[in-house]
Write a protein that holds these residues in place. Sequence first.
Motif, PDB file in Angstrom:
ATOM      1  N   THR A  10      -9.269  12.987  -5.171  1.00 48.34           N
ATOM      2  CA  THR A  10      -9.959  11.821  -4.626  1.00 48.34           C
ATOM      3  C   THR A  10     -10.456  10.874  -5.703  1.00 48.34           C
ATOM      4  O   THR A  10     -10.853   9.759  -5.393  1.00 48.34           O
ATOM      5  CB  THR A  10     -11.154  12.274  -3.775  1.00 48.34           C
ATOM      6  N   SER A  62       1.946   5.153   1.125  1.00 54.34           N
ATOM      7  CA  SER A  62       2.057   5.783   2.431  1.00 54.34           C
ATOM      8  C   SER A  62       0.788   6.557   2.752  1.00 54.34           C
ATOM      9  O   SER A  62       0.176   7.179   1.874  1.00 54.34           O
ATOM     10  CB  SER A  62       3.266   6.716   2.462  1.00 54.34           C
ATOM     11  N   ARG A  63       0.395   6.531   4.014  1.00 57.11           N
ATOM     12  CA  ARG A  63      -0.802   7.260   4.425  1.00 57.11           C
ATOM     13  C   ARG A  63      -0.611   8.762   4.283  1.00 57.11           C
ATOM     14  O   ARG A  63      -1.568   9.490   4.026  1.00 57.11           O
ATOM     15  CB  ARG A  63      -1.146   6.914   5.874  1.00 57.11           C
ATOM     16  N   GLN A  64       0.632   9.219   4.433  1.00 59.33           N
ATOM     17  CA  GLN A  64       0.871  10.652   4.268  1.00 59.33           C
ATOM     18  C   GLN A  64       0.613  11.087   2.834  1.00 59.33           C
ATOM     19  O   GLN A  64       0.048  12.150   2.596  1.00 59.33           O
ATOM     20  CB  GLN A  64       2.316  10.969   4.678  1.00 59.33           C
ATOM     21  N   SER A  65       0.980  10.258   1.881  1.00 58.64           N
ATOM     22  CA  SER A  65       0.718  10.597   0.484  1.00 58.64           C
ATOM     23  C   SER A  65      -0.769  10.569   0.181  1.00 58.64           C
ATOM     24  O   SER A  65      -1.284  11.422  -0.548  1.00 58.64           O
ATOM     25  CB  SER A  65       1.467   9.623  -0.430  1.00 58.64           C
ATOM     26  N   VAL A  66      -1.453   9.597   0.726  1.00 56.94           N
ATOM     27  CA  VAL A  66      -2.905   9.535   0.514  1.00 56.94           C
ATOM     28  C   VAL A  66      -3.572  10.753   1.119  1.00 56.94           C
ATOM     29  O   VAL A  66      -4.476  11.359   0.519  1.00 56.94           O
ATOM     30  CB  VAL A  66      -3.465   8.230   1.110  1.00 56.94           C
ATOM     31  N   ARG A  67      -3.122  11.157   2.299  1.00 54.41           N
ATOM     32  CA  ARG A  67      -3.702  12.338   2.936  1.00 54.41           C
ATOM     33  C   ARG A  67      -3.381  13.598   2.147  1.00 54.41           C
ATOM     34  O   ARG A  67      -4.211  14.493   2.000  1.00 54.41           O
ATOM     35  CB  ARG A  67      -3.182  12.449   4.370  1.00 54.41           C
ATOM     36  N   PRO A 123       0.825  -1.213   0.000  1.00 55.20           N
ATOM     37  CA  PRO A 123       0.000   0.000   0.000  1.00 55.20           C
ATOM     38  C   PRO A 123       0.854   1.255   0.000  1.00 55.20           C
ATOM     39  O   PRO A 123       1.993   1.244   0.474  1.00 55.20           O
ATOM     40  CB  PRO A 123      -0.810  -0.124   1.290  1.00 55.20           C
TER      41      PRO A 123
END
Length: 1452
Positions: A40, A27-32, A25
Amino acid sequence: MVNTEDRSSSGDHWEDVFKRNRLVPPSRQSVRLAAENHFTSSLGFQLLFKHLTAPHLPQEISAVEDMTYQLRVTLFDRKLQHFFGKTWMSSPQKMTNSKISFSEVLYFHTSLLIPSTLLILELVSLSPKLDGSQQFLGRGFTVLELFTNRPEGPADGNRRLNLHHGSPRGLLHPLLKGSADYCNLLKIIDGSHLDCVVKKHPPLASVMHLLPENALVSGDDIIPGLAASPTGDALLRPQLVKMMPFTLSRLTISLQPSLEKFENLLLQLINADCHDTDPGAEGTERTVVIQERRLHIGVHNGWCFLDKPQVVVLEPVTTGVRGRTDSSSKKSTLVKDSSGASSPGQMLGLRSSLELKLANNQGLAIAFQLEYAFSAPIGRGTTLFDASTHRAAFLQCLRWGIWCPFQKPAVWKDKEIQLVLLGGAKPNPYGAMVYSTETSRSQSLKPTPVSSTVQQDSEAEDMIRFWLLSSLERKTSSPRVSQRKEEDVSHQRKSPSSPSESQKPILQTSPPDSPQGPGLSLSQLAATSRYPTISHSSSALPWQQSFPSLLHPSPLASAHQLSHVAFSAVSNITHLEMDLRPEDDESPSMQDEGAQLQELPFTPVHAPVLTVGMNVPSSCSVSSRSSLAHLFSAGFPEIVDYSGQVAEVLDPTEPLPFDPQREETDLLQGNLLVFQFLAFTRIPTAGVGPDWPGNIHVTFQFYRFPPVTSQQLKLLSNEKVQQKATEMLPCVLASISNDGSVHSGTPGLQMQFRVDNSFLRPGEKCWFLRYLALHTMHIDIWDSDSLLLIGSTAVELKYMLRHGKSAVQALHELEVLTTDYMGEETLLTETDLGPRLLSSPLTVRTVVRGRLHLRTGNIGCPVDPNKKKAADDISAHSHIITPREFTSGFRGGSLSPRNTFQLSARTTAQAHRLEKDGDHTLLYSRIRADASMPGERNLKDTSIERRKLDCMAAVHQREAKDNSAATEITDHTREVQVAREHQAKSREAYSKAEGIANMLSQAITTQHLLYASLGSAEYMEFVLKNPFNIYQSVTIHSDDSELSVITDTEEWRYFKALTTTPTPVEENLFRVEEGAPGPQVYLRPKETVHIPLKYQSFTCNHTLAVQGPSFLPTGKGSHMAKKSLSNIIIAKTIKVTFRASDGKPMAICQVNVEPTPHVVDQTFRLYHPELCFLKKAIRLPPWHDPTEDPDSRSHISVRCSDPNIICQTRMLVPGEPQDVYLKVPGSPSPHIKMFFVMVFTDKWRAVPSQVWQFYLHFLERVDVSCVTGQRSCQSLVLRGKQAVRKIKCFSSHPKEIEVDPAGAFVLPPAAVQELQLRVQPWRAGSRFLYLNAVDIDHQRLIAAWLICLNVHRPVLSKAFEVCVPVSGGRGSSRKITYTNPYTSGRTFVLRSDHPDLLQFKEDKFQIGGGETYTIGLRFAPSQSPGSAEILVYVNNLEEKTEETFCVKVNYS
């Protein structure tokens, strides 16, 4: 029975696809970061790799050895130095003339449209080894930047990428972290480059649900669910395979060694782990409990889930007996379960069925995940107020399983599937860590085969069993068989016993279906509110409220039980504010031009419905003995029987059996039902004063009596006694007279309803007794001054059953409840980001406004035998209408009215006079014209014509000149006389014919009296006889559509069985033709047939009484509710004419409809903005009638009494709950719209199972945005009506909303009065308040406003923390310094959001410019440990906040 076996390995099997395509998956930082940049929507891309020029590679080695080259592509996050996704590898290619031609296409879709997302392409050489394997060697790599900071987005077109020395692993070096450009840091290989084409690929949007984001695929990769392409590239123009619906039902899960032992071991391990992690305070018990058992079910293709997995709630059911279908007979039988290894106990079961969409593809699998929701206390300490409510919820995956239905020939059809569930740390499609213990055996990914024989305990496995049926086959199968397939298991599974069931042993209902999830979020799972309220945290359920009740096939209410979190087996009815039908999850990229818009969760704008009729508030006494002593010292009148003895007292907390036979055989057939409203206990509520309310009145409706609105009741309290008491004492209710004075008689308000045989209709007594046994009466309590609703409550009427006693009574202490919205809190700085979205989550809290002390009683009354009606002995022939055999003959005499169309002596004299007088031709023509229409005359026309003749005769006498003219006129006059005589004879003959026709019509007319109520069908049979000796084709015509002929044989048979009418049923009795006035029936000579008729009305009178208290006559404190019935439906006379072949009537049935009020089972009161449509949905639970055939299929339908309201119901999936949809047009404020909704559970809508009454209050909406602790102003306009009125404004929260003018003012006709609102709230979030303008002289509502507050938290200046000892009794004092920031002197006011916890030494102080002032704080003592946050506001004289301090108080 089907057993899952080991699967043969194949490239397109689910296991192989799943193993090959596991992704890393991002990184959550990139998704945020992508979400913050509003990226989106996932976009599809296509990359074409043409050829690679590599002069640096050794040419001679390539010529000698069999060396090939491969291109590998991976996604990379430059900012975080993170590889993610899955590495794509091209097919090996050889090099020719320093060039490698790939000519391959790569596809992917991603929503990380940010500059840090890169594609890393590496060139790898593959050379064979001596052992047959291959050696991989990197030959350089390149970087492809997909996205830039340009607003137009990613650029399409040809790219030439230079190769760099080294390996892509070098990008992980710390020196490259944060580098925006690699060109200066990476060394380029001279002359080496890759030619490629990058472009968007919109057709990929249609298959994004088959592929996860960031997955790099080729057109020839195996993607289950994607149709193959003859060109070999299935993603160039993708086509989906056809999906067919399947129904998964009868699902059960057995856990080893048993469900109880499994859960006990699980809780022991979790509690031990929690204790080791956080031991908590000494002596504090920290227990983890199971909150909910969930099962995730979804269709997986090895890459991802095709749709979002469905979440259902499992419930413990009894093992040992399960439903099974015999494949040979196709019938459902009950057999003993011999395949489970556990001893008879409990297992988890799904009481409903759900629908899945599958395709005949061996790569598709059904994935199961068993998940438990746990609740545990949090924190070492608890809050100051209630430590029991602070619990945290967490989820844990326990087991999972995979089943591929189409991997082998479908041998599972019409058989039960058994699947072994897995546990432990193994890859699973849900990507969750799965629970496992040391005692668990090693398990592989493939389920272990299970035989149908009994296994040993050592071989026992956790098992899931279910049935999978095609929905198309279910539709083509017979309803009886398919219904049996769905219900035979649910009939045997019983919900676990609960205290509510033990208290009501007489109420037996079918087990409900499992509620659809995910209805609760983690925070909602932790809630332990006593009253189920509406959930807003889940976007899938924007507004949901539970109704713990089942529908019963009677016009009466069913047993209403209070739902509790611990008893999930209780069924529910859900209130929704939007359509909750499951929609296919379309990919975000479908939001392009022409795509379907996605619906956002809807935020309701009115207060929620409090279903106290279903959720019965506590009727047990919670007051202390001193409070009860104070209450009954007021001297309320006793309830005594007819002999003067005090009625027997019943305890409402104890279960009460219901014996219908004993009630019906009671010697005292009359019942005098008494309601005594004794007192009202105030409960301190935020926003109102301690003496609120001052005056109240109640509204309710008992049985079929008209709705009752009581007079004003004054709350009397003794301040001296209250100051000495440690609790709120009940305030005695006293009636207020018309002049405003308090009635000096006995306290309280007593209302009586007399129900005896003279009141009840034939056969109604049994229904009335069931009404008392099963119904809860809804009561609304109003503030008589402001006309605002205080709250609602309900009382169980079963304690009014006498059980053969002369009189009974029961004392109820009912909690008056109301609900209110609370939106999430927002900071003041967040308002700059724009207006709040309508999808902001809202939560609902239940507020107890007070306690109503009510005493109910039933006094048995003797019945006069001379006036006794046969109310209980109803004959089966009462529904048969038989014409009279003998009629009275004609007695002779005139058939027309006396002196009708008779010539008087004066008329005759006028005719003789005209013989002597002359006449003109005009007169003759006019008289001839008048004489040509004898049938159009009446008495009035005759008198007018005589007056004309007199005038014309006088004129002709004066104008006569000679005899010849007179003779001519005389001839004309004789003709006129002849014409008049002919006209009179014609009129007399016409009058006689009309009279004879009326007499004959009366002779063939049969009168029938019909008692009808709203929604109930009244069945009749008219005996029609052919009196002629010839065949007749009789046409039946009704002059009212509400009275119709039953032409369907099945419906006819149903009503005959319902009314126990013993007449025969004839198939194909009627012939119905288009355009005919009605159905036709063929009769032989002298033949007699029974014509079935049905009267049913769905419309009624919606006139409402004026809102406000009534002025009942005062007497001795007892008011008798009159027997007068409210005409809900209109009384009418309907004629049904049976016409022969010649069109003449053969028989007439005249039905005289006498309306009777209906029973209201549930009352809803809604508030909505004016002139806006109210769209509401009420979810009903799956219904089943235990008295009916278990194989029969239930039909739920609804009707509304108002034809202008859209009311309909839909079944989402067979066996699942149904939704009742309402769409109500808006009205101006303060109009109240009332209507009824009837719920039918039978196919033919004979009798409504429940009747719901809706009150919809339309208010003028006002939106106010403000900050806590600070005053905001808003102007309103009040317009005058036709008369002069004395107005006063009242708000629902006087401490937070002030109105100017505050007192009463005079509003002249057609005048305009400006109202100034001063809003100063103390709680943050979205809230709804109410404002009423009342005519205080007549107690009538003039205008109403709905104040929608959006309250933000203030920006804190300073924060403090203080410790206050517990049980000190003296509290604690502290000081805070404040410096005046202004150069001049100012006066400031101190405010607190918790005045009960914090008091100031001085509420107002004056300070010079730049000076410092010490604020004295006094904290109230606490009796329990905990913590609280208190806000201190420093306001100016205009109540504008200058500074805000936060003080955290720790009570220890």
